[in-house]
Each structure stands twice: as C-alpha cells, then as structure tokens.
Design a protein around this motif. Structure first.
Motif, mmCIF file in Angstrom:
data_model
loop_
_atom_site.group_PDB
_atom_site.id
_atom_site.type_symbol
_atom_site.label_atom_id
_atom_site.label_comp_id
_atom_site.label_asym_id
_atom_site.label_seq_id
_atom_site.Cartn_x
_atom_site.Cartn_y
_atom_site.Cartn_z
ATOM 1 N N PRO A 164 -13.163 -16.013 7.733
ATOM 2 C CA PRO A 164 -13.845 -17.032 6.932
ATOM 3 C C PRO A 164 -13.296 -17.086 5.515
ATOM 4 C CG PRO A 164 -15.249 -15.115 7.261
ATOM 5 C CD PRO A 164 -14.017 -14.895 8.087
ATOM 6 N N PRO A 165 -13.391 -18.241 4.875
ATOM 7 C CA PRO A 165 -12.890 -18.360 3.496
ATOM 8 C C PRO A 165 -13.744 -17.532 2.541
ATOM 9 C CG PRO A 165 -14.051 -20.340 4.153
ATOM 10 C CD PRO A 165 -13.962 -19.478 5.358
ATOM 11 N N PRO A 166 -13.206 -17.216 1.364
ATOM 12 C CA PRO A 166 -13.977 -16.426 0.403
ATOM 13 C C PRO A 166 -15.234 -17.166 -0.035
ATOM 14 C CG PRO A 166 -11.898 -17.130 -0.564
ATOM 15 C CD PRO A 166 -11.896 -17.567 0.851
ATOM 16 N N THR A 167 -16.255 -16.399 -0.348
ATOM 17 C CA THR A 167 -17.511 -17.005 -0.787
ATOM 18 C C THR A 167 -17.380 -17.449 -2.236
ATOM 19 O OG1 THR A 167 -18.430 -14.921 -1.591
ATOM 20 C CG2 THR A 167 -18.813 -15.473 0.732
ATOM 21 N N PRO A 168 -18.177 -18.400 -2.671
ATOM 22 C CA PRO A 168 -18.151 -18.804 -4.083
ATOM 23 C C PRO A 168 -18.450 -17.629 -5.019
ATOM 24 C CG PRO A 168 -19.331 -20.423 -2.797
ATOM 25 C CD PRO A 168 -19.045 -19.270 -1.884
ATOM 26 N N ARG A 169 -19.310 -16.745 -4.587
ATOM 27 C CA ARG A 169 -19.637 -15.567 -5.404
ATOM 28 C C ARG A 169 -18.415 -14.668 -5.589
ATOM 29 N NH1 ARG A 169 -24.724 -11.518 -4.240
ATOM 30 N NH2 ARG A 169 -24.462 -10.263 -6.114
ATOM 31 N N GLN A 170 -17.650 -14.452 -4.515
ATOM 32 C CA GLN A 170 -16.419 -13.667 -4.617
ATOM 33 C C GLN A 170 -15.427 -14.331 -5.562
ATOM 34 O OE1 GLN A 170 -15.402 -13.420 -0.391
ATOM 35 N NE2 GLN A 170 -15.340 -11.192 -0.601
ATOM 36 N N GLN A 171 -15.288 -15.647 -5.443
ATOM 37 C CA GLN A 171 -14.336 -16.366 -6.286
ATOM 38 C C GLN A 171 -14.723 -16.275 -7.755
ATOM 39 O OE1 GLN A 171 -14.351 -20.243 -4.504
ATOM 40 N NE2 GLN A 171 -12.907 -19.653 -2.912
ATOM 41 N N ARG A 172 -16.021 -16.421 -8.069
ATOM 42 C CA ARG A 172 -16.476 -16.304 -9.461
ATOM 43 C C ARG A 172 -16.211 -14.908 -10.001
ATOM 44 N NH1 ARG A 172 -20.891 -19.203 -7.528
ATOM 45 N NH2 ARG A 172 -22.092 -17.276 -7.330
ATOM 46 N N TYR A 173 -16.534 -13.893 -9.204
ATOM 47 C CA TYR A 173 -16.345 -12.513 -9.644
ATOM 48 C C TYR A 173 -14.864 -12.201 -9.839
ATOM 49 C CZ TYR A 173 -17.239 -7.486 -9.926
ATOM 50 O OH TYR A 173 -17.318 -6.178 -10.350
ATOM 51 N N LEU A 174 -14.029 -12.707 -8.964
ATOM 52 C CA LEU A 174 -12.587 -12.507 -9.076
ATOM 53 C C LEU A 174 -12.049 -13.129 -10.361
ATOM 54 C CD1 LEU A 174 -10.167 -11.326 -7.604
ATOM 55 C CD2 LEU A 174 -9.982 -13.434 -6.320
ATOM 56 N N ARG A 175 -12.469 -14.360 -10.668
ATOM 57 C CA ARG A 175 -12.047 -15.003 -11.918
ATOM 58 C C ARG A 175 -12.525 -14.218 -13.132
ATOM 59 N NH1 ARG A 175 -13.136 -19.796 -9.125
ATOM 60 N NH2 ARG A 175 -15.241 -19.858 -9.952
ATOM 61 N N GLN A 176 -13.776 -13.762 -13.098
ATOM 62 C CA GLN A 176 -14.341 -13.001 -14.212
ATOM 63 C C GLN A 176 -13.552 -11.709 -14.436
ATOM 64 O OE1 GLN A 176 -18.263 -11.486 -13.433
ATOM 65 N NE2 GLN A 176 -18.806 -11.498 -15.604
ATOM 66 N N LEU A 177 -13.260 -10.980 -13.367
ATOM 67 C CA LEU A 177 -12.487 -9.742 -13.498
ATOM 68 C C LEU A 177 -11.088 -10.008 -14.034
ATOM 69 C CD1 LEU A 177 -13.446 -7.825 -10.230
ATOM 70 C CD2 LEU A 177 -14.050 -7.200 -12.576
ATOM 71 N N ALA A 178 -10.449 -11.080 -13.553
ATOM 72 C CA ALA A 178 -9.092 -11.398 -14.004
ATOM 73 C C ALA A 178 -9.084 -11.719 -15.497
ATOM 74 C CB ALA A 178 -8.535 -12.563 -13.202
ATOM 75 N N ILE A 179 -10.082 -12.441 -15.969
ATOM 76 C CA ILE A 179 -10.160 -12.763 -17.391
ATOM 77 C C ILE A 179 -10.368 -11.495 -18.200
ATOM 78 C CG2 ILE A 179 -11.601 -13.891 -19.138
ATOM 79 C CD1 ILE A 179 -12.000 -16.167 -17.064
ATOM 80 N N GLN A 180 -11.249 -10.623 -17.743
ATOM 81 C CA GLN A 180 -11.516 -9.380 -18.462
ATOM 82 C C GLN A 180 -10.297 -8.474 -18.506
ATOM 83 O OE1 GLN A 180 -14.798 -7.652 -16.365
ATOM 84 N NE2 GLN A 180 -16.316 -8.993 -17.343
ATOM 85 N N ARG A 181 -9.495 -8.515 -17.441
ATOM 86 C CA ARG A 181 -8.305 -7.648 -17.381
ATOM 87 C C ARG A 181 -7.082 -8.314 -17.998
ATOM 88 N NH1 ARG A 181 -12.841 -5.558 -15.479
ATOM 89 N NH2 ARG A 181 -12.574 -3.621 -14.348
ATOM 90 N N GLY A 182 -7.162 -9.594 -18.290
ATOM 91 C CA GLY A 182 -6.036 -10.302 -18.888
ATOM 92 C C GLY A 182 -4.894 -10.524 -17.921
#
Length: 103
Positions: free
Chosen positions: A14-32
């Motif tokens: 199944p495709p990633p959940t919207p919650r996973q996608q939001r968390y992934l974006r948030q982590l990427a921003i925090q890690r630069g």
C-alpha cells in the motif's frame, strides 16, 4: 541499448499514509536533508528510521539559512541569468526565437 529511466520494480504494498509523509517531511527539514518520495508504507518506514538516526541540524543554522534565502529573494539576486523576453526573444510559445544581435 538499455533504458536508464526504466523502473526496476513495481511498488508492492500500500502507498504511504499521509501521516508518514508529513512525519518524513518534518524529519527531513529538521535534519537539513532531502529524501526520495517513498512509494510504499515499508519504504516510508525505512526512510523515517534512517532520518531518525541522523542528528538534527542546529536550529540556528536552519534559521540563518532561511534568512539568507529570504534576503536573496527579496533583493532579486541571481536574476542576471533570467531571460529578458522583451529584449532577447521574438515570437511566442513554441515559435519563439532568439533575437539576432546587431553587430
């Protein structure tokens, strides 16, 4: 000759959940860092785990980079590479051509 743009596999799951996608974006921003958009929930979970293992970029560095970017955009820096359509091109759309320089 091989096609280098051919997909090597089809997404299985199944495709990633919207919650996973939001968390992934948030982590990427925090890690630069940037990341490849996952196609399945399993890929998203692995990407999240990998980003969680990285140390976050200091907040002061992120703020400094954002302010520098905002300042550059406000001052129109980098516009020297922009095409001036009124002076450098003729025509419209697919029929547009470069104007000939007067020698």
């Amino acid at each position: 000759m091989t096609n280098h743009h051919q997909r090597t596999s089809t997404p299985s799951g199944p495709p990633p959940t919207p919650r996973q996608q939001r968390y992934l974006r948030q982590l990427a921003i925090q890690r630069g860092v940037t990341f490849v958009v996952p196609r399945t929930r399993a890929e998203a979970s692995r990407a999240i785990d990998a980003l969680k293992r990285r140390t976050p970029e200091p907040f002061a560095d992120r703020r400094r980079e954002l302010r520098a970017l905002q300042r550059d955009m406000a001052c129109n820096r980098g516009d020297d590479a922009r095409v001036d359509h009124e002076l450098e091109t003729e025509g419209y759309g697919s029929t547009a051509t470069w104007k000939q320089a007067d020698l």
